[in-house]
Design an enzyme around this catalytic site. Structure first.
Site, PDB file in Angstrom:
ATOM      1  N   VAL A 191     -34.085 -12.392  -6.210  1.00 28.24           N
ATOM      2  CA  VAL A 191     -34.774 -13.616  -6.630  1.00 28.24           C
ATOM      3  C   VAL A 191     -35.777 -13.313  -7.746  1.00 28.24           C
ATOM      4  CG1 VAL A 191     -36.361 -15.434  -5.875  1.00 28.24           C
ATOM      5  CG2 VAL A 191     -34.425 -14.785  -4.437  1.00 28.24           C
ATOM      6  N   LYS A 243     -37.110   0.997  -8.431  1.00 25.42           N
ATOM      7  CA  LYS A 243     -36.238  -0.170  -8.632  1.00 25.42           C
ATOM      8  C   LYS A 243     -36.808  -1.084  -9.723  1.00 25.42           C
ATOM      9  CE  LYS A 243     -33.925  -3.927  -6.040  1.00 25.42           C
ATOM     10  NZ  LYS A 243     -33.526  -4.599  -7.230  1.00 25.42           N
ATOM     11  N   ARG A 273     -34.953 -19.446   8.240  1.00 28.40           N
ATOM     12  CA  ARG A 273     -36.072 -19.019   7.396  1.00 28.40           C
ATOM     13  C   ARG A 273     -37.313 -18.777   8.240  1.00 28.40           C
ATOM     14  NH1 ARG A 273     -33.687 -23.244   4.248  1.00 28.40           N
ATOM     15  NH2 ARG A 273     -32.734 -22.455   2.353  1.00 28.40           N
ATOM     16  N   SER A 309     -41.194 -16.564  -1.633  1.00 28.95           N
ATOM     17  CA  SER A 309     -40.729 -15.880  -0.415  1.00 28.95           C
ATOM     18  C   SER A 309     -40.646 -16.857   0.755  1.00 28.95           C
ATOM     19  CB  SER A 309     -41.688 -14.758  -0.030  1.00 28.95           C
ATOM     20  OG  SER A 309     -42.003 -13.959  -1.137  1.00 28.95           O
ATOM     21  N   VAL A 336     -40.997 -20.475   2.927  1.00 25.51           N
ATOM     22  CA  VAL A 336     -41.911 -20.685   1.811  1.00 25.51           C
ATOM     23  C   VAL A 336     -43.125 -21.559   2.167  1.00 25.51           C
ATOM     24  CG1 VAL A 336     -40.624 -22.615   0.753  1.00 25.51           C
ATOM     25  CG2 VAL A 336     -41.983 -21.105  -0.661  1.00 25.51           C
ATOM     26  N   SER A 367     -42.490 -22.885  -4.039  1.00 22.22           N
ATOM     27  CA  SER A 367     -41.364 -23.526  -4.733  1.00 22.22           C
ATOM     28  C   SER A 367     -40.799 -24.669  -3.884  1.00 22.22           C
ATOM     29  CB  SER A 367     -40.272 -22.508  -5.057  1.00 22.22           C
ATOM     30  OG  SER A 367     -39.813 -21.891  -3.873  1.00 22.22           O
ATOM     31  N   ASP A 380     -33.918 -27.479  -3.294  1.00 21.81           N
ATOM     32  CA  ASP A 380     -33.129 -28.406  -2.466  1.00 21.81           C
ATOM     33  C   ASP A 380     -32.946 -29.736  -3.205  1.00 21.81           C
ATOM     34  OD1 ASP A 380     -33.846 -26.909   0.470  1.00 21.81           O
ATOM     35  OD2 ASP A 380     -35.307 -26.805  -1.132  1.00 21.81           O
ATOM     36  N   THR A 381     -34.003 -30.171  -3.880  1.00 25.35           N
ATOM     37  CA  THR A 381     -33.937 -31.409  -4.653  1.00 25.35           C
ATOM     38  C   THR A 381     -32.898 -31.274  -5.770  1.00 25.35           C
ATOM     39  OG1 THR A 381     -36.201 -32.075  -4.111  1.00 25.35           O
ATOM     40  CG2 THR A 381     -35.305 -32.910  -6.186  1.00 25.35           C
ATOM     41  N   ARG A 428     -30.289 -29.289  -5.702  1.00 27.64           N
ATOM     42  CA  ARG A 428     -28.972 -29.304  -5.042  1.00 27.64           C
ATOM     43  C   ARG A 428     -28.552 -30.743  -4.729  1.00 27.64           C
ATOM     44  NH1 ARG A 428     -30.712 -24.216  -1.245  1.00 27.64           N
ATOM     45  NH2 ARG A 428     -29.770 -22.589  -2.505  1.00 27.64           N
ATOM     46  N   ARG A 452     -29.581 -33.547  -6.194  1.00 35.74           N
ATOM     47  CA  ARG A 452     -29.270 -34.295  -7.421  1.00 35.74           C
ATOM     48  C   ARG A 452     -27.917 -33.863  -7.992  1.00 35.74           C
ATOM     49  NH1 ARG A 452     -34.129 -33.549 -11.268  1.00 35.74           N
ATOM     50  NH2 ARG A 452     -33.095 -35.142 -12.505  1.00 35.74           N
ATOM     51  N   HIS A 494     -32.127 -39.696  -9.869  1.00 31.68           N
ATOM     52  CA  HIS A 494     -33.472 -39.413  -9.365  1.00 31.68           C
ATOM     53  C   HIS A 494     -33.460 -39.452  -7.853  1.00 31.68           C
ATOM     54  CE1 HIS A 494     -34.621 -39.627 -13.490  1.00 31.68           C
ATOM     55  NE2 HIS A 494     -33.943 -40.765 -13.571  1.00 31.68           N
ATOM     56  N   HIS A 552     -38.894 -26.645   3.351  1.00 25.92           N
ATOM     57  CA  HIS A 552     -37.741 -26.028   2.687  1.00 25.92           C
ATOM     58  C   HIS A 552     -36.997 -25.312   3.801  1.00 25.92           C
ATOM     59  CE1 HIS A 552     -35.207 -23.612   0.137  1.00 25.92           C
ATOM     60  NE2 HIS A 552     -35.780 -22.482   0.517  1.00 25.92           N
TER      61      HIS A 552
HETATM   62  N1  LIG Z   1     -37.965 -20.599  -1.931  1.00 30.05           N
HETATM   63  C1  LIG Z   1     -36.664 -20.598  -2.167  1.00 30.05           C
HETATM   64  O1  LIG Z   1     -36.073 -21.627  -2.498  1.00 30.05           O
HETATM   65  C2  LIG Z   1     -35.924 -19.283  -2.019  1.00 30.05           C
HETATM   66  C3  LIG Z   1     -34.600 -19.146  -2.463  1.00 30.05           C
HETATM   67  C4  LIG Z   1     -33.984 -17.917  -2.314  1.00 30.05           C
HETATM   68  C5  LIG Z   1     -34.655 -16.856  -1.698  1.00 30.05           C
HETATM   69  N2  LIG Z   1     -35.931 -17.022  -1.283  1.00 30.05           N
HETATM   70  C6  LIG Z   1     -36.694 -15.942  -0.651  1.00 30.05           C
HETATM   71  O2  LIG Z   1     -37.132 -15.027  -1.657  1.00 30.05           O
HETATM   72  C7  LIG Z   1     -37.402 -13.782  -1.041  1.00 30.05           C
HETATM   73  C8  LIG Z   1     -36.738 -12.662  -1.829  1.00 30.05           C
HETATM   74  O3  LIG Z   1     -35.333 -12.742  -1.710  1.00 30.05           O
HETATM   75  P1  LIG Z   1     -34.424 -11.632  -2.434  1.00 30.05           P
HETATM   76  O4  LIG Z   1     -33.017 -12.073  -2.261  1.00 30.05           O
HETATM   77  O5  LIG Z   1     -34.948 -11.353  -3.797  1.00 30.05           O
HETATM   78  O6  LIG Z   1     -34.710 -10.362  -1.493  1.00 30.05           O
HETATM   79  P2  LIG Z   1     -34.572  -8.846  -1.911  1.00 30.05           P
HETATM   80  O7  LIG Z   1     -34.548  -8.062  -0.648  1.00 30.05           O
HETATM   81  O8  LIG Z   1     -33.474  -8.666  -2.901  1.00 30.05           O
HETATM   82  O9  LIG Z   1     -35.949  -8.544  -2.681  1.00 30.05           O
HETATM   83  C9  LIG Z   1     -37.180  -8.469  -2.047  1.00 30.05           C
HETATM   84  C10 LIG Z   1     -37.974  -7.429  -2.806  1.00 30.05           C
HETATM   85  O10 LIG Z   1     -39.302  -7.418  -2.264  1.00 30.05           O
HETATM   86  C11 LIG Z   1     -39.735  -6.067  -2.310  1.00 30.05           C
HETATM   87  N3  LIG Z   1     -40.875  -5.885  -1.427  1.00 30.05           N
HETATM   88  C12 LIG Z   1     -40.894  -5.839  -0.070  1.00 30.05           C
HETATM   89  N4  LIG Z   1     -42.158  -5.633   0.353  1.00 30.05           N
HETATM   90  C13 LIG Z   1     -42.946  -5.587  -0.752  1.00 30.05           C
HETATM   91  C14 LIG Z   1     -44.336  -5.412  -0.966  1.00 30.05           C
HETATM   92  N5  LIG Z   1     -45.165  -5.220   0.058  1.00 30.05           N
HETATM   93  N6  LIG Z   1     -44.800  -5.409  -2.240  1.00 30.05           N
HETATM   94  C15 LIG Z   1     -43.955  -5.555  -3.280  1.00 30.05           C
HETATM   95  N7  LIG Z   1     -42.621  -5.733  -3.139  1.00 30.05           N
HETATM   96  C16 LIG Z   1     -42.140  -5.748  -1.895  1.00 30.05           C
HETATM   97  C17 LIG Z   1     -38.501  -5.268  -1.900  1.00 30.05           C
HETATM   98  O11 LIG Z   1     -38.609  -3.903  -2.300  1.00 30.05           O
HETATM   99  C18 LIG Z   1     -37.406  -6.015  -2.660  1.00 30.05           C
HETATM  100  O12 LIG Z   1     -37.147  -5.463  -3.939  1.00 30.05           O
HETATM  101  C19 LIG Z   1     -36.902 -13.909   0.404  1.00 30.05           C
HETATM  102  O13 LIG Z   1     -37.984 -14.210   1.239  1.00 30.05           O
HETATM  103  C20 LIG Z   1     -35.940 -15.080   0.323  1.00 30.05           C
HETATM  104  O14 LIG Z   1     -35.728 -15.696   1.573  1.00 30.05           O
HETATM  105  C21 LIG Z   1     -36.572 -18.207  -1.433  1.00 30.05           C
END
Ligand SMILES: NC(=O)c1ccc[n+]([C@@H]2O[C@H](COP(=O)([O-])OP(=O)(O)OC[C@H]3O[C@@H](n4cnc5c(N)ncnc54)[C@H](O)[C@@H]3O)[C@@H](O)[C@H]2O)c1
Length: 311
Positions: A14, A40, A88, A119, A122, A143, A148-149, A151, A153, A168, A175
């Site tokens: 993400v 990474k 979630r 994250s 959320v 976010s 979702d909105t 998706r 639309r 709209h 979420h």
């Molecule tokens: N809000 C939304 O609409 C939405 C959509 C998709 C995903 N997400 C959320 O986004 C988050 C990330 O998803 P992702 O697929 O990128 O996961 P991912 O596992 O690919 O990436 C998470 C990253 O966070 C890092 N991390 C963990 N602990 C950390 C810390 N203390 N400090 C710094 N970095 C740290 C990890 O090393 C990793 O690189 C998840 O919580 C996921 O559920 C939210």
């Protein structure tokens, strides 16, 4: 034009989709990417910067929170992620612990930034960040249901054979599983769904199918490819643009809600005005009685989780 700097915390799927989207759209002048896995983050940044000759000049570096000094926005995508079939909300305490360590450090180096939480879960993490940061209420947002909105639309537009920008519609609330489609406010050119055609343009069964696809999209994508990233990257970019360009754009970000629709002291999504201050205000939305009950239920679920976490 003033300098625009953001720090992205979390160089996972993400975080990097957000970074890539903002890079190719020229959203920022400067981007710092941090991750607990520094190697990474360095690798991701190397991959990204080799594309800079093809886009707007942008300074991109892998760094620490200290390199975030001067950031206008901090986008938090770090944390544990949803496993196939995991809700979630089940992620919650794992991520709370990560945030307890992270948020005070972020605020120390970026006291003037807007915090944008991505994250999951959320809404909970947004509330947790608000409490841990001590920042003004509007300067911490999630976010929320912006994705979702989108998706919703997209699927409606596909069904109606229209450009999704002309449809709209809003998803509000959590979420997640209790999110609420505001069918009463779906419109095209100010015309409600019920008046769009001669007959019923979208029968109830079809409406339910569309909403099910919205609600279950993340589960299905995670099942198929392990994570969702592209659309949230684009959604996040739109929120960042609304903030940095002071757009007063109405977005369903998650923010603190108090005494509205019977909801008290929690974060969830309602249409909100987003500008350089963050969430400038949450709009009043007149809901039909069913939608109101659904929203209150969503709030109740979130409040129960908040009552269970150890901050
Ligand atoms: N809000 C939304 O609409 C939405 C959509 C998709 C995903 N997400 C959320 O986004 C988050 C990330 O998803 P992702 O697929 O990128 O996961 P991912 O596992 O690919 O990436 C998470 C990253 O966070 C890092 N991390 C963990 N602990 C950390 C810390 N203390 N400090 C710094 N970095 C740290 C990890 O090393 C990793 O690189 C998840 O919580 C996921 O559920 C939210």
């Amino acid at each position: 034009m003033s300098l625009r700097k953001a720090m992205i915390v979390g160089a996972g799927q993400v975080g990097m989709a957000c970074a890539y989207s903002m890079l190719i759209q020229g959203t920022l002048n400067e981007m710092v990417i941090t991750d607990i896995n520094q190697s990474k983050a360095i690798g991701e940044v190397m991959d990204l910067v080799h594309g800079i000759p093809f886009v707007q000049p942008t300074k991109v570096q892998a760094g620490t929170f200290a390199d975030g000094v001067g950031a206008d926005i901090v986008i938090i995508t770090a944390g544990a992620k949803q496993q196939p079939g995991e809700s979630r909300l089940a992620l919650v305490q794992r991520n709370v612990e990560i945030f307890k360590a992270m948020i005070p450090e972020i605020v120390r180096y970026c006291p003037d930034a807007v915090l944008l939480i991505v994250s999951n879960p959320v809404d909970i993490m947004t509330y947790v960040s608000l409490k841990l940061s001590g920042l003004p209420l509007g300067r911490v947002m999630g976010s929320g249901t912006v994705l979702d909105t989108a998706r919703f639309r997209y699927l409606l537009a596909d069904e109606l054979q229209l450009d999704s920008r002309s449809v709209h519609a809003y998803i509000i609330g959590e979420h997640g599983d209790s999110e609420v489609p505001v069918w009463s406010k779906v419109n095209v050119a100010g015309t409600p769904l019920s008046e769009l055609g001669d007959g019923e343009v979208l029968p109830l069964v079809k409406q339910q199918q569309i909403f099910d696809r919205v609600k279950n999209a993340a589960y299905e994508i995670i099942q198929r490819k392990g994570a969702t990233c592209y659309a949230i990257g684009l959604a996040t970019t739109q929120i960042v643009e609304a903030i940095l360009r002071n757009q007063n754009r109405v977005l369903t970000v998650s923010s603190w809600v108090y005494d509205r629709h019977g909801l008290v002291d929690l974060c969830l999504s309602l249409p909100s005005v987003v500008n350089r201050q963050g969430v400038e205000r949450v709009l009043d939305l007149s809901l039909d009685p069913i939608e109101l009950v659904q929203l209150q239920n969503s709030g109740k679920i979130l409040r129960q989780i908040l009552d269970q976490i150890a901050l």
